[in-house]
Design a protein around this motif. Structure first.
Motif, mmCIF file in Angstrom:
data_model
loop_
_atom_site.group_PDB
_atom_site.id
_atom_site.type_symbol
_atom_site.label_atom_id
_atom_site.label_comp_id
_atom_site.label_asym_id
_atom_site.label_seq_id
_atom_site.Cartn_x
_atom_site.Cartn_y
_atom_site.Cartn_z
ATOM 1 N N VAL A 1 59.452 49.460 72.744
ATOM 2 C CA VAL A 1 58.210 48.697 72.911
ATOM 3 C C VAL A 1 57.444 48.656 71.599
ATOM 4 C CG1 VAL A 1 55.983 48.637 74.094
ATOM 5 C CG2 VAL A 1 58.049 49.231 75.374
ATOM 6 N N TRP A 2 57.365 49.794 70.914
ATOM 7 C CA TRP A 2 56.660 49.880 69.625
ATOM 8 C C TRP A 2 57.277 48.939 68.595
ATOM 9 C CZ3 TRP A 2 58.266 51.954 64.787
ATOM 10 C CH2 TRP A 2 57.247 52.172 63.858
ATOM 11 N N ILE A 3 58.597 48.896 68.531
ATOM 12 C CA ILE A 3 59.271 47.996 67.593
ATOM 13 C C ILE A 3 58.959 46.542 67.931
ATOM 14 C CG2 ILE A 3 61.544 47.143 66.875
ATOM 15 C CD1 ILE A 3 62.488 50.066 66.910
ATOM 16 N N CYS A 4 58.937 46.208 69.218
ATOM 17 C CA CYS A 4 58.565 44.855 69.629
ATOM 18 C C CYS A 4 57.176 44.483 69.118
ATOM 19 C CB CYS A 4 58.587 44.734 71.151
ATOM 20 S SG CYS A 4 60.231 44.711 71.900
ATOM 21 N N LEU A 5 56.214 45.388 69.292
ATOM 22 C CA LEU A 5 54.842 45.098 68.887
ATOM 23 C C LEU A 5 54.704 45.010 67.372
ATOM 24 C CD1 LEU A 5 52.854 47.347 71.407
ATOM 25 C CD2 LEU A 5 53.470 44.930 71.603
ATOM 26 N N LYS A 6 55.399 45.878 66.651
ATOM 27 C CA LYS A 6 55.354 45.821 65.188
ATOM 28 C C LYS A 6 55.894 44.491 64.680
ATOM 29 C CE LYS A 6 54.568 48.919 62.667
ATOM 30 N NZ LYS A 6 53.341 49.332 61.960
ATOM 31 N N CYS A 7 56.969 44.009 65.287
ATOM 32 C CA CYS A 7 57.560 42.744 64.847
ATOM 33 C C CYS A 7 56.698 41.558 65.265
ATOM 34 C CB CYS A 7 58.980 42.603 65.390
ATOM 35 S SG CYS A 7 60.156 43.748 64.628
ATOM 36 N N LEU A 8 56.033 41.655 66.411
ATOM 37 C CA LEU A 8 55.106 40.596 66.813
ATOM 38 C C LEU A 8 53.995 40.435 65.787
ATOM 39 C CD1 LEU A 8 54.451 40.844 70.676
ATOM 40 C CD2 LEU A 8 55.142 38.813 69.386
ATOM 41 N N MET A 9 53.537 41.533 65.234
ATOM 42 C CA MET A 9 52.485 41.476 64.228
ATOM 43 C C MET A 9 52.993 40.876 62.919
ATOM 44 S SD MET A 9 50.391 45.074 64.706
ATOM 45 C CE MET A 9 49.163 44.577 63.496
ATOM 46 N N LYS A 10 54.232 41.130 62.574
ATOM 47 C CA LYS A 10 54.733 40.780 61.242
ATOM 48 C C LYS A 10 55.221 39.347 61.129
ATOM 49 C CE LYS A 10 57.879 42.406 57.623
ATOM 50 N NZ LYS A 10 58.773 43.498 57.190
ATOM 51 N N TYR A 11 55.841 38.799 62.171
ATOM 52 C CA TYR A 11 56.547 37.523 62.028
ATOM 53 C C TYR A 11 55.785 36.380 62.710
ATOM 54 C CZ TYR A 11 60.199 40.522 60.302
ATOM 55 O OH TYR A 11 60.893 41.456 59.556
ATOM 56 N N GLU A 12 55.825 35.217 62.061
ATOM 57 C CA GLU A 12 55.077 34.051 62.538
ATOM 58 C C GLU A 12 55.692 33.445 63.789
ATOM 59 O OE1 GLU A 12 54.474 31.156 59.529
ATOM 60 O OE2 GLU A 12 53.420 32.507 58.169
ATOM 61 N N ASN A 13 57.020 33.384 63.831
ATOM 62 C CA ASN A 13 57.725 32.790 64.963
ATOM 63 C C ASN A 13 58.616 33.848 65.594
ATOM 64 O OD1 ASN A 13 56.718 30.056 64.463
ATOM 65 N ND2 ASN A 13 58.036 30.098 62.654
ATOM 66 N N PHE A 14 58.287 34.199 66.843
ATOM 67 C CA PHE A 14 58.949 35.375 67.407
ATOM 68 C C PHE A 14 58.816 35.369 68.924
ATOM 69 C CE2 PHE A 14 59.476 40.053 67.939
ATOM 70 C CZ PHE A 14 60.681 40.169 67.252
ATOM 71 N N LYS A 15 59.817 35.929 69.601
ATOM 72 C CA LYS A 15 59.770 36.079 71.047
ATOM 73 C C LYS A 15 60.049 37.524 71.448
ATOM 74 C CE LYS A 15 60.584 31.619 73.241
ATOM 75 N NZ LYS A 15 61.282 30.960 74.358
ATOM 76 N N VAL A 16 59.343 37.970 72.499
ATOM 77 C CA VAL A 16 59.511 39.321 73.034
ATOM 78 C C VAL A 16 59.473 39.249 74.556
ATOM 79 C CG1 VAL A 16 58.375 41.550 73.334
ATOM 80 C CG2 VAL A 16 58.560 40.573 71.057
ATOM 81 N N ALA A 17 60.324 40.036 75.198
ATOM 82 C CA ALA A 17 60.254 40.195 76.653
ATOM 83 C C ALA A 17 60.184 41.673 76.986
ATOM 84 C CB ALA A 17 61.464 39.549 77.336
ATOM 85 N N PHE A 18 59.262 42.031 77.868
ATOM 86 C CA PHE A 18 59.123 43.407 78.357
ATOM 87 C C PHE A 18 59.531 43.428 79.828
ATOM 88 C CE2 PHE A 18 55.810 42.933 75.063
ATOM 89 C CZ PHE A 18 56.175 43.954 74.191
ATOM 90 N N PHE A 19 60.483 44.305 80.163
ATOM 91 C CA PHE A 19 61.014 44.356 81.521
ATOM 92 C C PHE A 19 60.593 45.632 82.246
ATOM 93 C CE2 PHE A 19 64.485 41.791 79.437
ATOM 94 C CZ PHE A 19 64.132 40.582 80.044
ATOM 95 N N VAL A 20 60.371 45.508 83.535
ATOM 96 C CA VAL A 20 60.102 46.675 84.388
ATOM 97 C C VAL A 20 61.428 47.194 84.946
ATOM 98 C CG1 VAL A 20 57.821 45.810 85.031
ATOM 99 C CG2 VAL A 20 59.799 45.253 86.469
#
Length: 321
Positions: A104-123
């Motif tokens: 999750v932390w890596i997802c958030l760090k990359c969301l901050m860094k890159y202009e065009n990006f997709k993330v999915a968080f699953f339960v």
């Protein structure tokens, strides 16, 4: 590490991920104001798109954890090299949930860094990939590849799970994994395999992200290994700019292998949930592998139960006699 320790402090056992969902929605709104965020209210999955592009790099992670206990005074203790969970009042170690809050932390760090990006968080990954099995697959139609950081240790790159290849050779070579100390290993069931079974048409991988002793109260994170994983992910995002198409071939592989190959996976599952019945284990596996031989599965389940019973008695006698 402040954000990482905040994630560790939010207890999110499987089926009780609401606090983590609430935090992620708040954090993304606060730190990535232009992102488009979709919450599946029926399941709990979160889908995030940042920027406008023909294609996107994509990372996924799961937000549930196995550990059922978090004391009110739980603390994520950071030393020079590692982070571990501790309750001062109870004077005991408590699991971080680094599986998969490191992801999750890596997802958030990359969301901050890159202009065009997709993330999915699953339960619900820890109880049978519940979220990813009901994923919105339209979300993935314009992604180049999918990365999941949900593997213990420091250097495993998973491009094959249950003897089923989930990534193309072209993508594996393009990752440049060797310069980051990663090597190919066979993996276990996790969200990226479920996405492939749901029809994901691009390459996917899972990788080590610096947590150790998962599913236990002795779980800890080696910061150096987590940061190396982040650097590896960033390298892939910045250098793998094409679409890496890939389709799974189910005509061979997992379904034709003898199920004893997955003894270790069932052993770990029953260590964590010792009261699981065969029916519950079967339901979890059949959800992903409908052609799995029931007789072989039951034989493996019974063997694991017998071995756990034997080793439990051995441990008792060693302690008391």
């Amino acid at each position: 590490m402040k954000l990482l320790k905040k994630l560790y402090s939010i207890h999110s056992k499987s089926g009780k991920e609401q606090k983590m969902i609430k935090f992620l929605l708040w954090w993304i709104k606060t730190n990535i104001p232009g992102a488009r965020v979709e919450l599946d209210h029926n399941i709990g999955n979160i889908y995030v798109t940042k920027g406008v592009s023909d294609t996107y790099p994509c990372i996924v992670s799961h937000i549930d954890q196995v550990q059922t206990i978090h004391s009110r005074d739980f603390q994520a203790i950071e030393t020079k090299d590692i982070i571990f969970g501790y309750s001062p009042k109870n004077k005991r170690l408590e699991g971080l949930g680094a599986d998969d809050k490191n992801g999750v932390w890596i997802c958030l760090k990359c969301l901050m860094k890159y202009e065009n990006f997709k993330v999915a968080f699953f339960v619900g990954e820890e109880v049978g990939c519940v979220g990813s099995s009901k994923a919105d697959m339209d979300f993935f139609k314009d992604v180049r590849f999918v990365i999941q950081c949900d593997r213990r240790g420091s250097n495993d790159l998973i491009a094959s799970i249950c003897s089923t290849e989930i990534a193309s050779k072209e993508f594996i070579e393009a990752t440049g994994h060797e310069q980051f100390g990663y090597h190919l290993e066979e993996g276990m069931m996790t969200d990226v395999l479920t996405l492939k079974e749901n029809g994901l048409q691009v390459s996917a991988v899972n990788m080590s992200c610096g947590y150790y002793d998962p599913h236990s109260d002795h779980e800890f994170t080696v910061k150096r290994d987590l940061l190396n994983c982040l650097s590896f992910v960033e390298h892939i995002i910045e250098n793998c700019t094409g679409v890496y198409n890939h389709q799974c071939d189910y005509s061979m592989g997992f379904y034709d292998d003898y199920f004893y190959e997955y003894y270790d996976e069932i052993y770990e599952l029953l260590q964590t949930y010792p009261d699981l019945t065969f029916g519950e284990v079967e339901a979890a596996y059949q959800q992903h592998n409908p052609r799995l031989d029931r007789t072989e599965l039951k034989s493996t389940y019974e063997m694991v139960k017998a071995d756990l019973d034997f080793w439990g008695k051995e441990e008792y006698y060693a302690k008391h006699y």
